[in-house]
Scaffold this motif. Structure first.
Motif, short mmCIF file in Angstrom:
data_model
loop_
_atom_site.label_atom_id
_atom_site.label_comp_id
_atom_site.label_asym_id
_atom_site.label_seq_id
_atom_site.Cartn_x
_atom_site.Cartn_y
_atom_site.Cartn_z
N LYS A 298 0.81 -1.22 0.00
CA LYS A 298 0.00 0.00 0.00
C LYS A 298 0.84 1.27 0.00
CE LYS A 298 -4.13 -1.99 2.09
NZ LYS A 298 -5.53 -1.65 1.97
N ARG B 266 0.88 4.09 -2.99
CA ARG B 266 0.71 5.54 -2.80
C ARG B 266 1.88 6.29 -3.46
NH1 ARG B 266 -3.86 6.42 -1.93
NH2 ARG B 266 -5.12 6.04 -0.07
N GLN C 99 -4.66 12.04 -4.04
CA GLN C 99 -4.86 11.02 -3.00
C GLN C 99 -4.61 11.66 -1.64
OE1 GLN C 99 -1.92 7.93 -3.16
NE2 GLN C 99 -0.27 9.31 -3.70
N LYS D 126 -2.58 1.60 7.95
CA LYS D 126 -2.89 0.41 7.15
C LYS D 126 -1.69 -0.52 7.07
CE LYS D 126 -6.14 2.92 4.21
NZ LYS D 126 -6.60 3.26 2.86
N THR E 248 -6.81 -2.23 8.39
CA THR E 248 -7.01 -0.77 8.29
C THR E 248 -7.59 -0.28 9.61
OG1 THR E 248 -7.33 -0.76 5.90
CG2 THR E 248 -8.38 1.03 7.10
N GLU F 192 -1.84 7.41 6.83
CA GLU F 192 -2.33 8.43 5.90
C GLU F 192 -3.39 9.31 6.55
OE1 GLU F 192 -3.62 5.95 2.62
OE2 GLU F 192 -5.71 6.06 3.30
N GLU G 174 -18.14 7.45 -0.91
CA GLU G 174 -17.09 6.64 -1.51
C GLU G 174 -17.57 6.19 -2.89
OE1 GLU G 174 -14.41 4.13 1.06
OE2 GLU G 174 -16.17 4.23 2.35
N GLN H 259 -15.94 -0.83 7.49
CA GLN H 259 -14.92 -0.95 6.44
C GLN H 259 -15.17 -2.09 5.45
OE1 GLN H 259 -11.44 -0.88 8.86
NE2 GLN H 259 -11.65 1.28 9.29
N GLU I 240 -10.88 2.45 -6.04
CA GLU I 240 -11.79 2.98 -5.01
C GLU I 240 -11.38 4.43 -4.74
OE1 GLU I 240 -12.56 -0.13 -1.74
OE2 GLU I 240 -10.73 -0.79 -2.74
N PHE J 5 -12.45 8.48 -2.88
CA PHE J 5 -13.23 9.31 -1.94
C PHE J 5 -13.70 10.54 -2.69
CE2 PHE J 5 -9.81 7.59 0.99
CZ PHE J 5 -10.62 6.62 1.57
N ASN K 137 -8.49 6.16 -3.16
CA ASN K 137 -8.22 5.39 -1.94
C ASN K 137 -7.30 4.22 -2.27
OD1 ASN K 137 -8.18 4.01 0.49
ND2 ASN K 137 -10.18 3.07 0.17
N GLU K 138 -7.74 3.39 -3.20
CA GLU K 138 -6.96 2.17 -3.43
C GLU K 138 -7.17 1.63 -4.83
OE1 GLU K 138 -8.00 -1.22 -0.94
OE2 GLU K 138 -5.85 -1.58 -0.73
#
Ligand code: ADP
Length: 402
Positions: A114, A118, A128, A165, A176, A200, A208, A234, A273, A275, A285-286
């Motif tokens: 992760k 990023r 992000q 995370k 998470t 983060e 979302e 989540q 994904e 926000f 997000n991911e």
């Protein structure tokens, strides 16, 4: 034909696709595999995993077992992924020996961890949350490596809440944690054995969103309708299709998806994904380098499902249309709510009797709280479009009522 950034077309027609992972994502490829005349060969640890029942052949071994993947390669023409918990370093020699992975391993490399993900998104300029990695032990001044985090690099100066995370092997919110203060940061990190983690900015998002995109061997990219996902604890509970957002935001998200897939020169299906903040900002997000839960609606609601699209992409076929076949849809996950071996037949029949409703049951032999056992998609017409949330609540009340 566009050739820049594209792969050479394979010499022979691809008939056997190897899939690393045997869960519901591989299982849902079955219909498309049949209609495209493709055989699926699965690598998965458990003979009871859903995809074993639909595969032509299976290799029972852990996902990260590269020796098993070498065996898989000898039984298929191309290998793709439904699960990213692989050992990339161990797979590299196979790629060097000519095994065809799609997406290629270089496209997966920046995404599996992760923090690396990023850092990659930052390098290609996608929006992000601010982030950093925590490494080492509390008390050691050198343990924080900030990337674009605009906070001071000192634990005692951090602004909370933050999101911690696990850098690898997180799913459904496992790994998470929303962190309220430095005491809980220290406690949770300790529980994780001071393994390197991603830290983060907490985004107080308004909604979302998610989107599925696919890229072909020739570099063609298609993007599915942007959806709204709703998580509880989540875990994704429901998906509203399409998301009620402006065309400008849709265009921004489509551009993000294209930039990402083209930068990676990825072949296959990816889930993003995102926000959406109250002031209209979109943040990633991911990224998942595979089909995704937020795209399950495509099985019943789109001209080409995400599963057919993945098979099309990895076998070198032209991509299909991602357009909706209906005005709108909702997808509701059927999550386990107890420990049992029940197959919930009666409930499933009740759900299937609702109008325009499609029940997908993954055939797992054991239920446990939070486990994804199946999903339901309801197709909506223009008059019902605004009722997606109400309809999903009705499905959930039938499912979760004992
Ligand atoms: P997983 O990989 O396990 O699915 P995610 O990183 O997607 O985990 O996080 C799961 C959920 O946690 C998200 O859908 C979101 O609701 C919440 N979340 C994750 N990151 C943030 C963040 N930076 N700010 C606010 N909420 C977050």
């Amino acid at each position: 034909m566009e050739t820049i950034g594209s792969e050479m077309m394979p010499q022979k027609e691809i008939q056997r696709v190897g899939v690393i992972g045997g869960g519901q994502l591989a299982w849902m490829m079955a219909g498309a595999a049949k209609s495209l005349g493709i055989e699926l060969v699965i690598q998965t640890p458990h003979p009871t995993d859903p995809a074993v029942a639909i595969a032509s052949d299976s290799i029972f071994a852990p996902i990260h077992d590269a020796t098993a993947t070498a065996q898989l390669a000898s039984r298929c023409d191309v290998i793709t992924f439904e699960n990213e918990f692989i050992n990339l370093d161990a797979l590299m020699p196979l790629a060097q020996q000519g095994v065809c992975f799609r997406p290629r391993l270089e496209a997966l490399a920046p995404l599996l961890d992760k923090y690396d993900q990023r850092s990659y998104l930052e390098d290609i300029g996608l929006p992000q949350p601010n982030f950093m990695t925590l490494e080492g032990e509390i008390g050691n001044e050198e343990f924080i490596h900030a990337a674009s985090f605009r906070q001071p690099l000192n634990l005692s100066n951090l602004e909370f809440p933050l999101v911690l995370k696990a850098r690898r092997h997180g799913y459904d919110g496992q790994g998470t944690f929303i962190i309220k203060d430095s005491t809980s940061l220290q406690e949770i990190w300790k529980k994780l054995g001071y393994a390197p983690v991603l830290l983060e900015e907490f985004i107080p998002f308004e909604r979302e969103l998610a989107v599925i995109a696919a890229r072909s061997v020739t570099g063609e990219v298609v993007v599915y309708p942007v959806v709204e996902t709703q998580q509880e604890e989540q875990v994704c509970r429901r998906v509203l299709v399409p998301a009620e957002i402006s065309s400008a935001i849709v265009a921004e998200i489509e551009a993000i998806a294209r930039t990402l897939l083209n930068s990676l020169q990825a072949v296959g299906v990816f889930g993003l994904e995102l926000f959406l903040t109250a002031d209209g900002k979109v943040l990633v997000n991911e990224v998942s380098p595979r089909t995704h839960n937020s795209g399950h609606f495509t099985l019943d609601a789109c001209k080409t499902s995400q599963f057919e699209q993945q098979l099309r992409a990895v076998t070198g076929l032209p991509l299909g249309s991602p357009a909706l076949k209906c005005d709108a849809a909702v997808m509701v996950n059927l999550l386990g709510y107890e420990y049992s071996q029940n197959d919930y037949l009666e409930k499933r029949q009740k759900l299937a009797s609702l109008p325009q409703t499609f029940v997908h049951w993954y055939g797992k032999t054991e239920s446990r709280p939070g486990r994804k056992l199946g999903h339901v998609t309801v197709l909506l017409d223009s008059k019902e479009k605004a009722e997606g949330l109400t309809i999903s609540k009705k499905v959930e009340s039938l499912w979760y009522t004992p």
